[in-house]
Scaffold this motif. Sequence first.
Motif, PDB file in Angstrom:
ATOM      1  N   VAL A 152       0.818  -1.213   0.000  1.00  0.00           N
ATOM      2  CA  VAL A 152       0.000   0.000   0.000  1.00  0.00           C
ATOM      3  C   VAL A 152       0.854   1.267   0.000  1.00  0.00           C
ATOM      4  CG1 VAL A 152      -2.018  -0.970   1.154  1.00  0.00           C
ATOM      5  CG2 VAL A 152      -0.209   0.024   2.534  1.00  0.00           C
ATOM      6  N   LEU A 153       2.121   1.147   0.354  1.00  0.00           N
ATOM      7  CA  LEU A 153       2.989   2.330   0.393  1.00  0.00           C
ATOM      8  C   LEU A 153       3.763   2.543  -0.903  1.00  0.00           C
ATOM      9  CD1 LEU A 153       4.592   2.317   3.948  1.00  0.00           C
ATOM     10  CD2 LEU A 153       2.713   3.685   3.109  1.00  0.00           C
ATOM     11  N   LYS A 154       3.645   1.625  -1.849  1.00  0.00           N
ATOM     12  CA  LYS A 154       4.391   1.789  -3.102  1.00  0.00           C
ATOM     13  C   LYS A 154       3.862   3.002  -3.865  1.00  0.00           C
ATOM     14  CE  LYS A 154       7.317  -1.630  -3.101  1.00  0.00           C
ATOM     15  NZ  LYS A 154       6.924  -2.993  -3.504  1.00  0.00           N
ATOM     16  N   GLN A 155       4.739   3.952  -4.095  1.00  0.00           N
ATOM     17  CA  GLN A 155       4.307   5.158  -4.806  1.00  0.00           C
ATOM     18  C   GLN A 155       4.134   4.900  -6.293  1.00  0.00           C
ATOM     19  OE1 GLN A 155       7.389   7.842  -3.771  1.00  0.00           O
ATOM     20  NE2 GLN A 155       6.980   7.461  -1.602  1.00  0.00           N
ATOM     21  N   GLU A 191       1.922   3.346  -7.843  1.00  0.00           N
ATOM     22  CA  GLU A 191       1.280   2.097  -8.238  1.00  0.00           C
ATOM     23  C   GLU A 191      -0.171   2.138  -7.804  1.00  0.00           C
ATOM     24  OE1 GLU A 191       3.018  -1.571  -6.983  1.00  0.00           O
ATOM     25  OE2 GLU A 191       4.972  -1.087  -7.812  1.00  0.00           O
ATOM     26  N   LEU A 192      -1.044   1.540  -8.597  1.00  0.00           N
ATOM     27  CA  LEU A 192      -2.427   1.420  -8.172  1.00  0.00           C
ATOM     28  C   LEU A 192      -2.558   0.181  -7.306  1.00  0.00           C
ATOM     29  CD1 LEU A 192      -4.299   2.177 -11.509  1.00  0.00           C
ATOM     30  CD2 LEU A 192      -3.801   3.747  -9.652  1.00  0.00           C
ATOM     31  N   VAL A 213      -4.587   0.131  -3.484  1.00  0.00           N
ATOM     32  CA  VAL A 213      -5.880   0.372  -2.861  1.00  0.00           C
ATOM     33  C   VAL A 213      -6.869   0.912  -3.898  1.00  0.00           C
ATOM     34  CG1 VAL A 213      -7.080   1.502  -0.976  1.00  0.00           C
ATOM     35  CG2 VAL A 213      -4.678   0.930  -0.726  1.00  0.00           C
ATOM     36  N   THR A 214      -6.348   1.741  -4.796  1.00  0.00           N
ATOM     37  CA  THR A 214      -7.200   2.323  -5.838  1.00  0.00           C
ATOM     38  C   THR A 214      -7.848   1.246  -6.690  1.00  0.00           C
ATOM     39  OG1 THR A 214      -5.627   4.137  -5.887  1.00  0.00           O
ATOM     40  CG2 THR A 214      -7.214   4.030  -7.701  1.00  0.00           C
ATOM     41  N   LEU A 274      -2.381   7.178 -10.443  1.00  0.00           N
ATOM     42  CA  LEU A 274      -3.000   8.465 -10.164  1.00  0.00           C
ATOM     43  C   LEU A 274      -1.894   9.417  -9.736  1.00  0.00           C
ATOM     44  CD1 LEU A 274      -6.207   7.677  -8.079  1.00  0.00           C
ATOM     45  CD2 LEU A 274      -6.027   8.271 -10.494  1.00  0.00           C
ATOM     46  N   PRO A 275      -2.118  10.726  -9.909  1.00  0.00           N
ATOM     47  CA  PRO A 275      -1.098  11.667  -9.429  1.00  0.00           C
ATOM     48  C   PRO A 275      -0.893  11.497  -7.926  1.00  0.00           C
ATOM     49  CG  PRO A 275      -3.104  12.816 -10.151  1.00  0.00           C
ATOM     50  CD  PRO A 275      -3.255  11.389 -10.533  1.00  0.00           C
ATOM     51  N   VAL A 276       0.367  11.476  -7.491  1.00  0.00           N
ATOM     52  CA  VAL A 276       0.620  11.354  -6.055  1.00  0.00           C
ATOM     53  C   VAL A 276       0.816  12.740  -5.470  1.00  0.00           C
ATOM     54  CG1 VAL A 276       1.696   9.113  -6.362  1.00  0.00           C
ATOM     55  CG2 VAL A 276       3.133  11.163  -6.274  1.00  0.00           C
ATOM     56  N   TYR A 277       0.662  12.776  -4.152  1.00  0.00           N
ATOM     57  CA  TYR A 277       0.849  14.036  -3.444  1.00  0.00           C
ATOM     58  C   TYR A 277       2.317  14.431  -3.465  1.00  0.00           C
ATOM     59  CZ  TYR A 277       1.206  17.453   0.180  1.00  0.00           C
ATOM     60  OH  TYR A 277       1.487  18.592   0.861  1.00  0.00           O
ATOM     61  N   LYS A 278       2.582  15.687  -3.790  1.00  0.00           N
ATOM     62  CA  LYS A 278       3.960  16.168  -3.745  1.00  0.00           C
ATOM     63  C   LYS A 278       4.021  17.446  -2.944  1.00  0.00           C
ATOM     64  CE  LYS A 278       6.756  14.013  -7.066  1.00  0.00           C
ATOM     65  NZ  LYS A 278       5.977  13.388  -8.126  1.00  0.00           N
ATOM     66  N   GLY A 279       4.479  17.362  -1.720  1.00  0.00           N
ATOM     67  CA  GLY A 279       4.673  18.552  -0.926  1.00  0.00           C
ATOM     68  C   GLY A 279       6.004  19.159  -1.317  1.00  0.00           C
ATOM     69  N   PRO A 284       9.706  16.804   0.792  1.00  0.00           N
ATOM     70  CA  PRO A 284       8.973  15.542   0.732  1.00  0.00           C
ATOM     71  C   PRO A 284       8.632  14.945   2.080  1.00  0.00           C
ATOM     72  CG  PRO A 284      10.910  15.491  -0.690  1.00  0.00           C
ATOM     73  CD  PRO A 284      10.953  16.772   0.063  1.00  0.00           C
TER      74      PRO A 284
END
Lengths: 208, 208, 208
Positions: free
Chosen positions: A144-147, A149-150, A152-153, A198-203, A206
């Motif tokens: 679930v933490l893999k950035q 990648e779909l 949970v979605t 999906l686009p990931v969050y980018k603060g 990071p």
Amino acid sequence: MGITLTLDYASVLVFALTGALAASRAQLDIVGFIFFACLTAVGGGTLRDLLLDRDPVFWIADATPLAVAMAAAVVVFFTAHLMESRLKWLIWLDAGAFAIAVAAGVAVAREAGVSTGVVLVMGVATGTFGGLMRDVVANEVPLVLKQGELYVTAAFAGAAASLLGARFLSPEAAWPTVICIFVTFGLRAGSLLFGWSLPVYKGRPPRA
Amino acid sequence: MGITLTLDYASVLVFALTGALAASRAQLDIVGFIFFACLTAVGGGTLRDLLLDRDPVFWIADATPLAVAMAAAVVVFFTAHLMESRLKWLIWLDAGAFAIAVAAGVAVAREAGVSTGVVLVMGVATGTFGGLMRDVVANEVPLVLKQGELYVTAAFAGAAASLLGARFLSPEAAWPTVICIFVTFGLRAGSLLFGWSLPVYKGRPPRA
Amino acid sequence: MGITLTLDYASVLVFALTGALAASRAQLDIVGFIFFACLTAVGGGTLRDLLLDRDPVFWIADATPLAVAMAAAVVVFFTAHLMESRLKWLIWLDAGAFAIAVAAGVAVAREAGVSTGVVLVMGVATGTFGGLMRDVVANEVPLVLKQGELYVTAAFAGAAASLLGARFLSPEAAWPTVICIFVTFGLRAGSLLFGWSLPVYKGRPPRA
């Protein structure tokens, strides 16, 4: 009843293979393989049954799933060295088990007559929880933490598509199940093969 | 009833000591000691009671186990510095608590009248889950992942021996319990002292 | 009934924000935000309801909490970059949600008529478990392991103060709840701002 049991067995078998592969990566002995196979195989369905207060939990009612998981663990213990990349096998088998488990969660929750939102959550929880326990206990980074990648979605979309199918095509168990597996596995496979995401969050910083 | 309660109390006491030792390794305050002592002490039995739908869970029916765990935490907080090696104490106390908890899981599951396979799993789950939660929350490597050590294997063998004892010696609670503790602790101790182990899985690239 | 539901909703909302912030630190996509928001938001209350055998679990009876958590996740996904320090927000929001959740745990346990020791444990478990799952799954160091901070201690003191309030002021739900939130949040805030703490365990070799 027939369909949910079949789904439970299928997801138990495939998740057990992934649990045993995780044990092979941790270089455990054969009982360690069985432990991880059982934990992964029944984790999601157990959570679902506890939450829905289904009594008894599916593998307590009938211990066959445990026997299936155990057999899968033994097979992997003696054959895993034949695989080119165990991590690749683990990820793809997980994708299959995951899709089936989401469908099992949705089917059981629909039978239990809970509200739509809860059906979605049960699908996602049943699909993700076994793999999550496997990864947490085996000290691997949870999928679930893999950035990018779909994961949970894919579960969420599959469960939602299943509900739409139940409403607009047929409420019988077969259609929603086929649609759920198809959508969940399709999105996950597309993500693994073609990088769908999906686009990931980018603060800005990071991790500040 | 008498025997399962006694086993629950004994495993609570000894697991609480290991939880408090884990807290000492993380340098927590006294309430942190109590938290880890309670988590470890009742974790396995709680999972077992939830899975078997025993209502209420053993420490909700009677809060004495919590008081026992709390007392153990306080004692460890003020005496742990006297120990030569806290890790060694943790591992050996864990071995004892583990053996008792496996016996408690088997006894309760047999009383609940579930099938043989489920009794085995309940023994293993009750024995391992408390220590597993302790290690995951405390960021230690779970004992189930230690290579070349008998851990789940010892629990499994003890639970199986207990069932054989119940069938061929006497179905009364005392014999199976004694056999289970003896076999589980014996295998674990042999593993710690003499390196007894089962062959572990060895792939070509260890973690590819 | 009114008060415990209100508390459940309030803690769901604020814990969901912390879950979404944890997802932002792991740079997940929007469904990952929703996953962590839901996990954190309902984790503690779900454990409490399973342990007390409340049927159905609060968010299965009425899925509104899930909708609240989902909305909170979406808001954070689009606004987290505006925050100066997401970690600081996470920690302070967690302190608030934590205080409310402890009060919710205490209130539900008192309604269920369990013994005093169990009420205390339910308060602490409801308060800590959601954040604990968030941190374990997100690979962050659990807040319970932070040295020199009051965390479990604050929950424990708040739950105890609440019980004293119920006995000596008024057994009605409002007073014990206010006291519990006030004491738990106050101790946690004092710890974060002024370094209030209990002495931690110091062995000679810190981790031998």
